[in-house]
Design an enzyme around this catalytic site. Structure first.
Site, PDB file in Angstrom:
ATOM      1  N   TYR A  43      -2.164  -0.506  10.562  1.00  0.00           N
ATOM      2  CA  TYR A  43      -2.325  -0.924   9.162  1.00  0.00           C
ATOM      3  C   TYR A  43      -1.050  -0.597   8.380  1.00  0.00           C
ATOM      4  O   TYR A  43      -0.509  -1.444   7.664  1.00  0.00           O
ATOM      5  CB  TYR A  43      -3.530  -0.205   8.541  1.00  0.00           C
ATOM      6  CG  TYR A  43      -3.716  -0.475   7.065  1.00  0.00           C
ATOM      7  CD1 TYR A  43      -4.270  -1.671   6.622  1.00  0.00           C
ATOM      8  CD2 TYR A  43      -3.335   0.466   6.109  1.00  0.00           C
ATOM      9  CE1 TYR A  43      -4.436  -1.919   5.264  1.00  0.00           C
ATOM     10  CE2 TYR A  43      -3.497   0.226   4.751  1.00  0.00           C
ATOM     11  CZ  TYR A  43      -4.053  -0.972   4.324  1.00  0.00           C
ATOM     12  OH  TYR A  43      -4.208  -1.216   2.982  1.00  0.00           O
ATOM     13  N   SER A  91       0.856  -1.196   0.000  1.00  0.00           N
ATOM     14  CA  SER A  91       0.000   0.000   0.000  1.00  0.00           C
ATOM     15  C   SER A  91       0.891   1.245   0.000  1.00  0.00           C
ATOM     16  O   SER A  91       2.038   1.183   0.476  1.00  0.00           O
ATOM     17  CB  SER A  91      -0.853   0.006   1.271  1.00  0.00           C
ATOM     18  OG  SER A  91      -1.503   1.249   1.437  1.00  0.00           O
TER      19      SER A  91
HETATM   20  N1  LIG Z   1      -8.580  -0.344  -1.607  1.00  0.00           N
HETATM   21  C1  LIG Z   1      -7.548   0.436  -1.353  1.00  0.00           C
HETATM   22  O1  LIG Z   1      -7.648   1.678  -1.377  1.00  0.00           O
HETATM   23  C2  LIG Z   1      -6.199  -0.164  -1.051  1.00  0.00           C
HETATM   24  C3  LIG Z   1      -5.105   0.706  -0.991  1.00  0.00           C
HETATM   25  C4  LIG Z   1      -3.853   0.181  -0.720  1.00  0.00           C
HETATM   26  C5  LIG Z   1      -3.696  -1.187  -0.532  1.00  0.00           C
HETATM   27  N2  LIG Z   1      -4.784  -2.011  -0.590  1.00  0.00           N
HETATM   28  C6  LIG Z   1      -4.560  -3.443  -0.356  1.00  0.00           C
HETATM   29  O2  LIG Z   1      -5.129  -4.183  -1.398  1.00  0.00           O
HETATM   30  C7  LIG Z   1      -5.480  -5.486  -0.928  1.00  0.00           C
HETATM   31  C8  LIG Z   1      -6.898  -5.819  -1.365  1.00  0.00           C
HETATM   32  O3  LIG Z   1      -7.789  -4.912  -0.713  1.00  0.00           O
HETATM   33  P1  LIG Z   1      -9.176  -4.449  -1.348  1.00  0.00           P
HETATM   34  O4  LIG Z   1      -9.187  -2.986  -1.311  1.00  0.00           O
HETATM   35  O5  LIG Z   1      -9.465  -5.146  -2.626  1.00  0.00           O
HETATM   36  O6  LIG Z   1     -10.163  -4.950  -0.180  1.00  0.00           O
HETATM   37  P2  LIG Z   1     -11.548  -5.777  -0.213  1.00  0.00           P
HETATM   38  O7  LIG Z   1     -12.406  -5.317  -1.307  1.00  0.00           O
HETATM   39  O8  LIG Z   1     -12.058  -5.721   1.176  1.00  0.00           O
HETATM   40  O9  LIG Z   1     -11.045  -7.274  -0.528  1.00  0.00           O
HETATM   41  C9  LIG Z   1     -10.278  -7.965   0.398  1.00  0.00           C
HETATM   42  C10 LIG Z   1     -10.135  -9.408  -0.053  1.00  0.00           C
HETATM   43  O10 LIG Z   1      -9.308 -10.105   0.915  1.00  0.00           O
HETATM   44  C11 LIG Z   1      -9.984 -11.293   1.319  1.00  0.00           C
HETATM   45  N3  LIG Z   1      -9.587 -11.625   2.681  1.00  0.00           N
HETATM   46  C12 LIG Z   1      -9.729 -10.892   3.818  1.00  0.00           C
HETATM   47  N4  LIG Z   1      -9.245 -11.560   4.866  1.00  0.00           N
HETATM   48  C13 LIG Z   1      -8.775 -12.739   4.387  1.00  0.00           C
HETATM   49  C14 LIG Z   1      -8.154 -13.868   4.984  1.00  0.00           C
HETATM   50  N5  LIG Z   1      -7.922 -13.920   6.299  1.00  0.00           N
HETATM   51  N6  LIG Z   1      -7.792 -14.919   4.186  1.00  0.00           N
HETATM   52  C15 LIG Z   1      -8.035 -14.886   2.855  1.00  0.00           C
HETATM   53  N7  LIG Z   1      -8.625 -13.852   2.237  1.00  0.00           N
HETATM   54  C16 LIG Z   1      -8.990 -12.793   3.006  1.00  0.00           C
HETATM   55  C17 LIG Z   1     -11.480 -10.969   1.167  1.00  0.00           C
HETATM   56  O11 LIG Z   1     -12.261 -12.132   0.959  1.00  0.00           O
HETATM   57  P3  LIG Z   1     -13.025 -12.930   2.139  1.00  0.00           P
HETATM   58  O12 LIG Z   1     -13.670 -11.891   3.018  1.00  0.00           O
HETATM   59  O13 LIG Z   1     -13.966 -13.798   1.405  1.00  0.00           O
HETATM   60  O14 LIG Z   1     -11.988 -13.725   2.834  1.00  0.00           O
HETATM   61  C18 LIG Z   1     -11.457 -10.159  -0.119  1.00  0.00           C
HETATM   62  O15 LIG Z   1     -11.443 -11.006  -1.234  1.00  0.00           O
HETATM   63  C19 LIG Z   1      -5.281  -5.449   0.591  1.00  0.00           C
HETATM   64  O16 LIG Z   1      -4.053  -6.062   0.915  1.00  0.00           O
HETATM   65  C20 LIG Z   1      -5.227  -3.963   0.906  1.00  0.00           C
HETATM   66  O17 LIG Z   1      -4.465  -3.689   2.057  1.00  0.00           O
HETATM   67  C21 LIG Z   1      -6.035  -1.527  -0.842  1.00  0.00           C
END
Ligand SMILES: NC(=O)c1ccc[n+]([C@@H]2O[C@H](COP(=O)([O-])OP(=O)(O)OC[C@H]3O[C@@H](n4cnc5c(N)ncnc54)[C@H](OP(=O)(O)O)[C@@H]3O)[C@@H](O)[C@H]2O)c1
Length: 242
Positions: free
Chosen positions: A133, A120
């Protein structure tokens, strides 16, 4: 590595958001994709080393691994209960190493593969309310930077991904109490980021920044953290660097 139809890709956290967009992008290239998440197929919990190892082993050969699964909880550090700190650590940080640990030996044996780690912008410069985080995301950065060097000459590449604010359900559970500097409507769609990940795998790029402002943040923070503070106050909100 040059992607070929039939290449086998595991994306963790691919049931929605960034992971789903990355999985779709690989599928469009003809790859066979395992979308691992707690609710996915195969089901796997990255916070449990046995569970993620079983999911990856069950999928079989992995040519590309995308360690993307993650959670976010934004709270002032003094208000954050230890259980939440441990959960963030287990999913974001330990979950990443458990995932890589499960898939890397096979790639090294075949002398071919690529690892992608989704960190991130907060892993480069963390924010008020995101102390824990940001620490988990910085841990991923330290891990991936060293591992890329360790993998030199093995046939296995590694790319670190630093997203900025991407539209997803990451903060759905805490929408009502996000810090002032966080504007939900500022998020950009995940598809261009997913495309950049595909390109990074094919060109063995060291890093992906998306949107481009995250690269600028990295440069400014590297020069002097106060420069990054000034940039963030300007483009986000003064509460991003009070
Ligand atoms: N969105 C942003 O602005 C942003 C910015 C910087 C970095 N990121 C990073 O991008 C990545 C994806 O985030 P996102 O924004 O796409 O979030 P999201 O829409 O909430 O998706 C998160 C995904 O992770 C899975 N997950 C959560 N806990 C898990 C576990 N214990 N084991 C396996 N799967 C798990 C969830 O599926 P289930 O609930 O079905 O397990 C879901 O598929 C993360 O690492 C986040 O830190 C996001």
């Amino acid at each position: 590595m040059q992607l070929q139809p039939g290449n086998r890709v595991v994306v963790t956290g691919a049931s929605r958001g960034i992971g789903a967009a990355i999985a779709d992008a690989f599928e469009r290239r003809g790859c066979t994709v395992g979308r691992v998440s707690r609710s996915g197929d195969p089901a796997g919990d990255v916070a449990d080393p046995d569970s993620i190892a079983r999911a990856i082993e069950g999928f079989g050969q992995v040519d590309v691994l995308v360690a993307n699964a993650g959670i976010a909880h934004y709270l002032p550090f003094t208000e954050m209960p230890p259980e939440l700190i441990e959960q963030l650590t287990r999913v974001n940080w330990l979950g990443t190493v458990y995932t890589v640990k499960a898939a890397l030996p096979g790639m090294l044996e075949r002398r071919r593969g690529h690892v992608v780690i989704v960190s991130s912008g907060a892993g480069i410069r963390s924010f008020p309310g995101a102390a824990v985080y940001g620490a988990t995301k910085a841990a991923q950065r330290g891990f991936g930077e060293a591992l890329r060097h360790e993998l030199k000459g093995t046939g296995v590449g590694l790319t670190m991904v630093y997203p900025g604010q991407i539209r997803s359900s990451l903060h759905d559970h805490e929408k009502e109490r996000m810090p002032d500097w966080y504007k939900l409507e500022r998020g950009v769609p995940p598809e261009p980021l997913a495309q950049a990940v595909i390109e990074a795998v094919e060109k063995d790029k060291r890093e992906v920044f998306h949107p481009a402002s995250v690269r600028l943040l990295r440069i400014m923070h590297g020069l002097k953290p106060a420069f990054a503070d000034a940039l963030l106050r300007r483009i986000m909100h003064r509460s991003a660097a009070p």
